[in-house]
Motif scaffolding. Structure first.
Motif, mmCIF file in Angstrom:
data_model
loop_
_atom_site.group_PDB
_atom_site.id
_atom_site.type_symbol
_atom_site.label_atom_id
_atom_site.label_comp_id
_atom_site.label_asym_id
_atom_site.label_seq_id
_atom_site.Cartn_x
_atom_site.Cartn_y
_atom_site.Cartn_z
ATOM 1 N N UNK A 36 0.834 -1.202 0.000
ATOM 2 C CA UNK A 36 0.000 0.000 0.000
ATOM 3 C C UNK A 36 0.866 1.248 0.000
ATOM 4 N N UNK A 37 1.860 1.217 0.908
ATOM 5 C CA UNK A 37 2.761 2.362 1.007
ATOM 6 C C UNK A 37 3.488 2.582 -0.313
ATOM 7 N N UNK A 38 3.923 1.479 -0.924
ATOM 8 C CA UNK A 38 4.697 1.532 -2.151
ATOM 9 C C UNK A 38 3.914 2.301 -3.217
ATOM 10 N N UNK A 39 2.630 2.015 -3.270
ATOM 11 C CA UNK A 39 1.811 2.740 -4.241
ATOM 12 C C UNK A 39 1.506 4.142 -3.736
ATOM 13 N N UNK A 40 1.202 4.249 -2.457
ATOM 14 C CA UNK A 40 0.845 5.548 -1.890
ATOM 15 C C UNK A 40 1.954 6.579 -2.050
ATOM 16 N N UNK A 41 3.190 6.139 -1.930
ATOM 17 C CA UNK A 41 4.314 7.080 -2.003
ATOM 18 C C UNK A 41 4.791 7.275 -3.449
ATOM 19 N N UNK B 16 9.574 2.513 -10.303
ATOM 20 C CA UNK B 16 9.946 1.103 -10.239
ATOM 21 C C UNK B 16 8.850 0.269 -10.896
ATOM 22 N N UNK B 17 8.876 0.258 -12.225
ATOM 23 C CA UNK B 17 7.913 -0.536 -12.983
ATOM 24 C C UNK B 17 8.679 -1.596 -13.732
ATOM 25 N N UNK B 18 7.920 -2.566 -14.225
ATOM 26 C CA UNK B 18 8.648 -3.578 -14.969
ATOM 27 C C UNK B 18 8.650 -3.300 -16.465
ATOM 28 N N UNK B 19 8.127 -2.150 -16.834
ATOM 29 C CA UNK B 19 8.054 -1.831 -18.254
ATOM 30 C C UNK B 19 9.355 -1.193 -18.712
ATOM 31 N N UNK B 20 9.570 -1.248 -19.990
ATOM 32 C CA UNK B 20 10.776 -0.641 -20.541
ATOM 33 C C UNK B 20 10.715 0.865 -20.341
ATOM 34 N N UNK C 1 18.509 1.540 3.325
ATOM 35 C CA UNK C 1 19.377 2.649 2.950
ATOM 36 C C UNK C 1 18.983 3.199 1.581
ATOM 37 N N UNK C 2 18.613 2.301 0.642
ATOM 38 C CA UNK C 2 18.236 2.763 -0.697
ATOM 39 C C UNK C 2 17.037 3.699 -0.638
ATOM 40 N N UNK C 3 16.198 3.514 0.383
ATOM 41 C CA UNK C 3 15.007 4.356 0.472
ATOM 42 C C UNK C 3 15.302 5.682 1.177
ATOM 43 N N UNK C 4 16.053 5.635 2.263
ATOM 44 C CA UNK C 4 16.280 6.889 3.003
ATOM 45 C C UNK C 4 17.482 7.661 2.492
ATOM 46 N N UNK C 5 18.398 6.988 1.825
ATOM 47 C CA UNK C 5 19.585 7.693 1.348
ATOM 48 C C UNK C 5 19.998 7.106 -0.004
ATOM 49 N N UNK C 6 19.178 7.344 -1.055
ATOM 50 C CA UNK C 6 19.382 6.651 -2.329
ATOM 51 C C UNK C 6 20.750 6.926 -2.954
ATOM 52 N N UNK C 7 21.320 8.063 -2.640
ATOM 53 C CA UNK C 7 22.595 8.383 -3.299
ATOM 54 C C UNK C 7 23.775 7.641 -2.693
ATOM 55 N N UNK C 8 23.571 7.059 -1.530
ATOM 56 C CA UNK C 8 24.698 6.410 -0.860
ATOM 57 C C UNK C 8 25.263 5.297 -1.737
ATOM 58 N N UNK C 9 24.392 4.522 -2.384
ATOM 59 C CA UNK C 9 24.855 3.449 -3.274
ATOM 60 C C UNK C 9 23.995 3.495 -4.524
ATOM 61 N N UNK D 240 13.458 9.483 0.897
ATOM 62 C CA UNK D 240 12.200 9.390 1.639
ATOM 63 C C UNK D 240 12.429 9.542 3.139
ATOM 64 N N UNK D 241 13.625 9.998 3.473
ATOM 65 C CA UNK D 241 13.962 10.271 4.873
ATOM 66 C C UNK D 241 12.924 11.200 5.484
ATOM 67 N N UNK D 242 12.356 10.814 6.608
ATOM 68 C CA UNK D 242 11.422 11.692 7.290
ATOM 69 C C UNK D 242 9.985 11.562 6.790
ATOM 70 N N UNK D 243 9.804 10.971 5.597
ATOM 71 C CA UNK D 243 8.439 10.846 5.081
ATOM 72 C C UNK D 243 7.812 9.517 5.473
#
Ligand SMILES: [Cu+2]
Ligand SMILES: [Cu+2]
Lengths: 583, 324
Positions: B232-237, B243-247, B279-287, B299-302
């Motif tokens: 639910x969250x994944x869609x809500x946010x 992140x789709x599976x389409x080209x 980490x990918x969600x709160x700090x995507x640039x880290x890796x 999404x840090x804080x959200x």
């Protein structure tokens, strides 16, 4: 090297008149006066730290009842003698901080380091007397900031003496604002003071030893203070850096320790314990040195295994840098790192064991006089053995996981720092008092103080191991909140009674100290018939310490030597010529 | 009686017996050493006390043989204890694969727990007996520590990190759950209970409707499983927009991500575990994932820590679906 020692200053009191009150008692550059200043400052701080401890114990035994003699403490600290959790947490934090940084360190390192090093190596003073004076006077504002922080808005620091981030770095988490900043600032300033001391000790010991005072003729207390000074020099900057980052996080909006800004809370723990474990040895090595000094004198026998003692001090100091992770076994440490820290910590127990056995060896075949300093030295060894053995439990990860943050740890640290460092300090005060103040302490009061403290210390602190293993956590405001601890509450009452009685026995020490300062029997130069150099000087030594430059002919522990009639053989006595003896 | 003496709490997990055995051997060892030293001290104190002025002490400067003996013996003992301790540590560190998963978030001053199936609790945890349970821990504010004395386990919940602790209860009943790490003013009141139930009772409990209301589960019961809530969250946010599976999707597909090796920009690879997902969600640039632009917002804080755990569980569930 000792050309520095002016022979003209023979009279102890001559110099005092020359310099006037301010230069003699306040802004003195004389290492002996600075040592005494540290002594009185730390004893004063000990009253505060000890008072807090008694309040904490009262709260644990009889939670949320009125604590006697505390009604004068204003709101919002205490409410008419009732302690709220905010103050309890501040008291726990400040008790530990004060005892570690303002009592044990300045007593062992500041006071005895200063007083003993030049005297015992045959120097006239420290290498940098002015820096030495500064070292004391910088610690005074640090103390004022620390104690004063109780009265600022929000109260004193309440994040624990370990100041774990982010509890300590975000004011909202504890509700403490300025108090925590002052805590960090005070420790930064105090760190500067210790650094000045450390530089001075190292330089003095390397450069100012009297002729003939080779490294392996140095008394063990000088060795341990030398190694301690090196540890201080290397460890304190690490703490200072960490405290600086803490202040940035708190005041400049950075987030070194805050995950929300990309920081890492565990970084604080690494910094703190990388400093903190050497710090543990900073507080115990001088104590070990003191015990090693007192025991041969009263056993009238050479120290057993002098070289083994020196090498174990050095190896403890070395190993102390690679064990800090044992404080973080449950912070999420992986297996490889966990076992590495476990093995280094197990190994560091070995040199401590070696020292203990060597002390026992020193007694073997001796001619033991049970004078008050000797009692303290033996008391030190007994409690240190308990504290050392309980360390093995914590080194052992699976056990540590269970007993971490319980009263077992509280018991351990008190066996090491109270039964260890403070007992040794009492030994040192009673042993060197005649040299420091020219009078003997009263032995009867000394005996009463020793036995009262030793017995009630163990009654008070030993059960903490038991309740710790029973699952009693540390730093909890009210144990009666826990149904689980209900069956153990009687232990808390028992412990508190023991500690209160032990506290009362400290009055005997205070009375003895002040009584003997003014009315004690006058001490001659060498009341204990000891070998080391400080006993060659008048009691108390005058400015410049030695009336004539001294030359050292042998090691410090030649007691009951067949070469001479008496059962001691001072380091300065020249046996090669026809006339022996320096006095 | 034993309880009043404050000896060790009841043993209620598979490891508590082992921990206690090691502990008791250490007690034995300490007794041998401390009583031995005390006896030597007492003997020397009496035998070599000063008797007369004339008496002189013996000349003993040391003994290399003795030094060696009392270095090597403690060293050997220390290494023995090390090996024993380390082997037990392996067990404590490695949760069995079939462990039941629980998510726990510490917060001043409570534990918030969530079962995979969605049931949530506060300061209470219900688990089945005889089944390994793995708790993934984190914190919303300061460091807390998850401590169940009867299970002999303790693990810090550190903000910004995931840590895990596992145990297998061997007894039904209720046990104490504490926060062991000092965490602020009301730390002393951060008290909870672990209720160990028969597996069937546990199943009933899990599926029970909240109608009657249970003590300690103040929050309205969430009918969704953790993974579904994460979906639910994944869609809500709006995660699905990239992140789709389409080209031509902006972000990589997440369906087979969990447990795989991700190749990062700069040539490194990293295992996609829970911590990496968080980490990918709160700090995507880290890796940064190789071949993609750094366009993902933080999404840090959200999202709350619990929300993050749900998202992580959702992404994990995608990979699990692929497997089966
Ligand atoms: Cu340590
Ligand atoms: Cu807590």
């Amino acid at each position: 090297m000792t050309a520095h020692a002016p022979t003209a200053d023979a009279h102890a009191h001559a110099e005092h008149h020359d310099l006037g009150f301010v230069r003699t008692y306040l802004f003195s550059t004389d290492h002996k006066m600075i040592g005494r200043q540290f002594l009185f400052m730390s004893l004063f701080m000990m009253i505060i730290g000890g008072g807090l401890a008694l309040m904490i114990r009262w709260q644990l035994a009889w939670p949320e009842t009125q604590i006697p003699l505390t009604r004068w403490i204003p709101e919002p600290m205490m409410y008419d003698g009732f302690m709220p959790p905010e103050f309890y947490n501040a008291a726990v934090t400040m008790h530990a901080t004060i005892m570690v940084f303002f009592v044990v360190m300045p007593l062992l390192v500041g006071c005895f380091g200063n007083f003993l090093i030049p005297l015992m190596i045959g120097a006239g003073d420290m290498a940098f007397p002015l820096l030495n004076m500064l070292s004391f006077w910088v610690s005074v504002p640090a103390g004022i900031m620390m104690v004063g922080s109780f009265w600022v808005e929000g109260g004193a620091a309440a994040a624990g003496w370990t100041g774990y981030a982010p509890l300590s770095t975000v004011p909202e988490y504890t509700g403490v604002g300025m108090g925590q900043n002052l805590w960090a600032l005070s420790l930064i300033v105090l760190g500067a003071s210790s650094l000045m001391g450390a530089v001075n000790y190292i330089t003095t010991i390397i450069n100012m030893r009297a002729p003939g005072m080779t490294w392996f003729r140095m008394p063990l207390v000088v060795w341990s203070l030398f190694i301690t000074a090196i540890l201080l020099l290397l460890a304190l900057p690490v703490l200072t850096a960490g405290l600086g980052l803490m202040l940035f996080d708190r005041m400049a909006g950075t987030s070194f320790f805050l995950p929300a800004g990309g920081g890492e809370p565990l970084l604080w723990q690494h910094i703190f314990w990388f400093f903190g474990h050497p710090e543990v040895y900073i507080m115990i090595l001088p104590a070990m040195g003191i015990a090693s000094e007192i025991m041969p004198v009263f056993a009238r026998k050479p120290i057993f295994g002098y070289h083994a003692m020196v090498f174990s001090i050095i190896s403890i100091a070395f190993l102390s840098w690679i064990v800090w992770g044992h404080h973080m076994f449950q912070s999420g440490m992986n297996f490889t790192l966990g076992t590495s820290f476990m093995i280094t910590t197990m190994v560091i127990a070995v040199p401590s064991a070696i020292k203990t056995f060597n002390w026992l060896g020193t007694l073997w075949g001796g001619n033991i006089h049970f004078k008050v300093p000797m009692l303290w030295a033996l008391g030190f060894i007994s409690t240190f053995v308990v504290g050392g053995l309980s360390g093995i439990y914590m080194a052992n990860t699976p056990i540590d996981i269970f007993i971490h943050d319980t009263y077992f740890i509280v018991a351990h640290i008190h066996y090491v720092l109270f039964g260890g460092s403070i007992f040794a300090m009492f030994g040192a005060v009673t042993f060197w008092f005649p040299k420091m103040f020219g009078r003997m302490m009263n032995p009867t009061m000394g005996q009463i103080h020793f036995w009262g403290t030793f017995i009630f210390y163990n009654i008070g602190f030993f059960p903490m191991h038991i309740i710790g293993v029973g699952g009693h956590m540390r730093r909890i405001y009210n144990p009666t909140q826990y149904e689980f601890l209900e069956p153990m509450q009687w232990w808390n009452v028992f412990i508190t009674r023991g500690v209160l009685i032990m506290g009362a026995f400290q009055l005997v020490f205070a009375i003895n100290l002040f009584y003997s300062l003014y009315f004690g029997k006058k001490a001659d130069r060498n009341p204990w018939q000891s070998n080391t150099l400080e006993w060659e000087c008048p009691s108390p030594p005058g400015h410049g310490n030695f009336e004539t430059p001294v030359t050292v002919h042998r090691g410090p522990y030649e007691y009951s030597s067949p070469e001479v009639e008496e059962d001691f053989l001072p380091q300065t006595r020249d046996l090669s010529g026809a006339t022996g003896g320096s006095h | 009686m034993l309880e009043r003496l404050g000896l060790m709490p009841t043993q209620a997990s598979t490891v508590s017996g082992d921990v206690d055995a090691l502990y008791l051997s250490l007690v034995g060892l300490s007794l041998v050493f401390s009583l031995g030293i005390a006896a030597a001290l007492a003997y020397f104190a009496i035998a070599y006390r000063r008797r007369s002025e004339a008496h002189e002490a013996e000349q003993i400067h040391g003994s290399l043989a003795l030094e060696l003996v009392w270095s090597i013996i403690p060293f050997t003992i220390a290494m023995g204890i090390f090996i024993w301790g380390a082997s037990l540590f392996v067990t404590l560190k490695r949760p069995p694969d079939n462990a039941l998963e629980i998510f726990a978030v510490g917060k001043q001053w409570m534990w918030k727990l969530q079962h995979l199936e969605g049931r949530r609790e506060i300061n209470a945890l219900h688990i089945p007996v005889g089944r390994p349970v793995k708790v993934t821990l984190t914190s919303e504010d300061v460091i807390h520590s998850f401590f169940v004395p009867a299970f002999r386990v303790k693990q810090d919940a550190v903000p910004g990190r995931y840590s895990t602790v596992w145990f297998e209860a061997t007894k039904t009943g209720s046990f104490h759950l504490f926060c062991a790490e000092y965490c602020g003013t009301e730390h002393s009141g951060m008290i909870g209970t672990v209720t160990v139930m028969e597996p069937d009772d546990y199943q009933d409990w899990l599926s029970a409707e909240m109608a009657g209301g249970m003590a300690g589960t103040a929050q309205g019961d969430d009918p969704l499983s953790v993974a579904a809530a994460g979906g639910e969250l994944f869609r809500g946010l709006g995660c699905h927009t990239c992140h789709r599976q389409t080209a031509g999707a902006l972000g990589p597909s997440l369906t087979e991500l969990f447990g795989s090796q991700v190749s990062l920009r700069g040539g490194r690879t990293v295992l996609a575990d829970e911590a990496y997902l968080r980490e990918s969600i709160v700090d995507p640039r880290a890796k940064l994932v190789d071949g993609y632009q750094p366009v993902m917002p933080t999404f840090q804080g959200q999202v709350s820590e619990e929300g993050l755990m749900q998202l992580v569980a959702y992404i994990k569930s995608l990979a699990a679906e692929q497997d089966s």
